[in-house]
Design a protein around this motif. Structure first.
Motif, PDB file in Angstrom:
ATOM      1  N   GLU A  97       0.832  -1.353  -0.031  1.00  0.00           N
ATOM      2  CA  GLU A  97      -0.125  -0.019   0.100  1.00  0.00           C
ATOM      3  C   GLU A  97       0.998   1.388   0.050  1.00  0.00           C
ATOM      4  N   GLY A  98       1.818   1.393  -1.332  1.00  0.00           N
ATOM      5  CA  GLY A  98       2.503   2.474  -1.303  1.00  0.00           C
ATOM      6  C   GLY A  98       3.664   2.423  -0.662  1.00  0.00           C
ATOM      7  N   ASP A  99       4.173   1.306  -0.017  1.00  0.00           N
ATOM      8  CA  ASP A  99       5.518   1.075   0.589  1.00  0.00           C
ATOM      9  C   ASP A  99       6.296  -0.221  -0.366  1.00  0.00           C
ATOM     10  N   SER A 100       7.209  -0.583   0.369  1.00  0.00           N
ATOM     11  CA  SER A 100       8.389  -1.597  -0.065  1.00  0.00           C
ATOM     12  C   SER A 100       8.362  -2.981   0.502  1.00  0.00           C
ATOM     13  N   GLY A 114       1.203  -2.939 -11.475  1.00  0.00           N
ATOM     14  CA  GLY A 114       1.070  -1.471 -11.025  1.00  0.00           C
ATOM     15  C   GLY A 114       2.606  -1.381 -10.019  1.00  0.00           C
ATOM     16  N   LEU A 115       3.106  -2.561  -9.727  1.00  0.00           N
ATOM     17  CA  LEU A 115       4.243  -2.585  -8.966  1.00  0.00           C
ATOM     18  C   LEU A 115       5.526  -2.280  -9.781  1.00  0.00           C
ATOM     19  N   GLU A 116       6.318  -1.334  -9.150  1.00  0.00           N
ATOM     20  CA  GLU A 116       7.768  -1.033  -9.622  1.00  0.00           C
ATOM     21  C   GLU A 116       8.575  -2.122  -9.030  1.00  0.00           C
ATOM     22  N   TRP A 117       9.587  -2.678  -9.904  1.00  0.00           N
ATOM     23  CA  TRP A 117      10.777  -3.524  -9.349  1.00  0.00           C
ATOM     24  C   TRP A 117      11.972  -3.279  -9.798  1.00  0.00           C
ATOM     25  N   THR A 138       7.983  -2.112  -4.966  1.00  0.00           N
ATOM     26  CA  THR A 138       7.305  -0.752  -4.371  1.00  0.00           C
ATOM     27  C   THR A 138       6.067  -0.274  -5.021  1.00  0.00           C
ATOM     28  N   GLY A 139       5.124   0.167  -4.187  1.00  0.00           N
ATOM     29  CA  GLY A 139       4.017   0.789  -5.014  1.00  0.00           C
ATOM     30  C   GLY A 139       2.639   0.354  -4.197  1.00  0.00           C
ATOM     31  N   THR A 140       1.764   0.268  -5.214  1.00  0.00           N
ATOM     32  CA  THR A 140       0.215  -0.364  -4.457  1.00  0.00           C
ATOM     33  C   THR A 140       0.070  -1.649  -5.568  1.00  0.00           C
ATOM     34  N   GLY A 141      -0.253  -2.627  -4.953  1.00  0.00           N
ATOM     35  CA  GLY A 141      -0.643  -3.905  -5.473  1.00  0.00           C
ATOM     36  C   GLY A 141      -0.411  -5.161  -4.788  1.00  0.00           C
TER      37      GLY A 141
END
Length: 221
Positions: A97-100, A114-117, A138-141
């Motif tokens: 939820e917006g974390d890593s 939607g997640l960055e990696w 990182t991100g939301t998903g």
């Protein structure tokens, strides 16, 4: 015809998105795409397409090539239901939820686009081999991780040490490094062939599987 196989708990789940079908199988109610480990699909229904997914950017490609980490990924797209598994390993779904979170590439099963990696090296690892380059999401998903055996979630509020092949995932906020156990010789860290452990400090968690993983000769995609 009667069987416990036809009981309600054995039937496929109906909601959309990523969820557990059972402790060892992931179901994705797909209307779009998801990224998954190559070879992890065990069944699907509907109009589904599978395609190889590269590392992404040139930077990621170089990191993957140099580290040997990364995940052999495929893009799964379309509309329908897709089921994923890995050698009957236990599967756990994590909501970001917006974390890593940092995940051992060997344990990544699937994640939402939607997640960055990115691939990062454990600080202090030097040239030691064995699970020391890991993937940060990182991100939301949602991300699904596969654990070889039932894992334990350790609360890191004091120095914590884990075999590199047993560490599945940990809070990205933790400080990581390496510790060499000289006196124990090859009795500790025998999964990697070296007497090294991942060291964690700070406040957070580390997920540890009940195994040092499948030996390289037996590992499958």
């Amino acid at each position: 015809m009667r069987s416990e196989l036809f009981s309600e708990q054995m039937r496929e789940t109906q909601h959309r998105g990523m969820a557990l079908q059972n402790p060892r199988m992931l179901r994705v109610g797909l209307d779009g795409e998801v990224y998954a480990r190559q070879g992890s699909m065990v069944a699907y229904q509907g109009d589904i397409d599978f395609a190889y997914k590269g590392a992404g950017s040139i930077t990621k490609l170089l990191k993957k090539s140099l580290s040997g980490e990364g995940v052999p990924l495929m893009t799964v797209s379309g509309r329908g239901d897709v089921f994923f598994a890995r050698d009957a390993w236990e599967i756990h779904v994590i909501d970001l939820e917006g974390d890593s979170i940092t995940v051992n590439g060997e344990n990544v099963l699937a994640f939402e686009p939607g997640l960055e990696w990115d691939i990062r090296r454990v600080e202090g690892a030097g040239l030691i081999s064995g699970g020391l380059f890991n993937t940060v999401f990182t991100g939301t998903g949602r991300i699904a991780v596969a654990c070889h055996g039932t894992p334990v979630l350790l609360n890191v509020d004091q120095p914590t040490f884990v075999d590199p092949q047993a560490a599945v995932a940990w809070a990205a906020s933790l400080r990581t490094g390496m510790r060499r156990t000289v006196k124990a010789g090859a009795l500790i860290g025998r999964g990697s062939g070296e007497a090294f452990q991942l060291a964690f400090e700070g406040q957070g968690f580390v997920l540890v599987q009940a195994s040092e993983g499948v030996p390289p000769a037996q590992a499958t995609a």
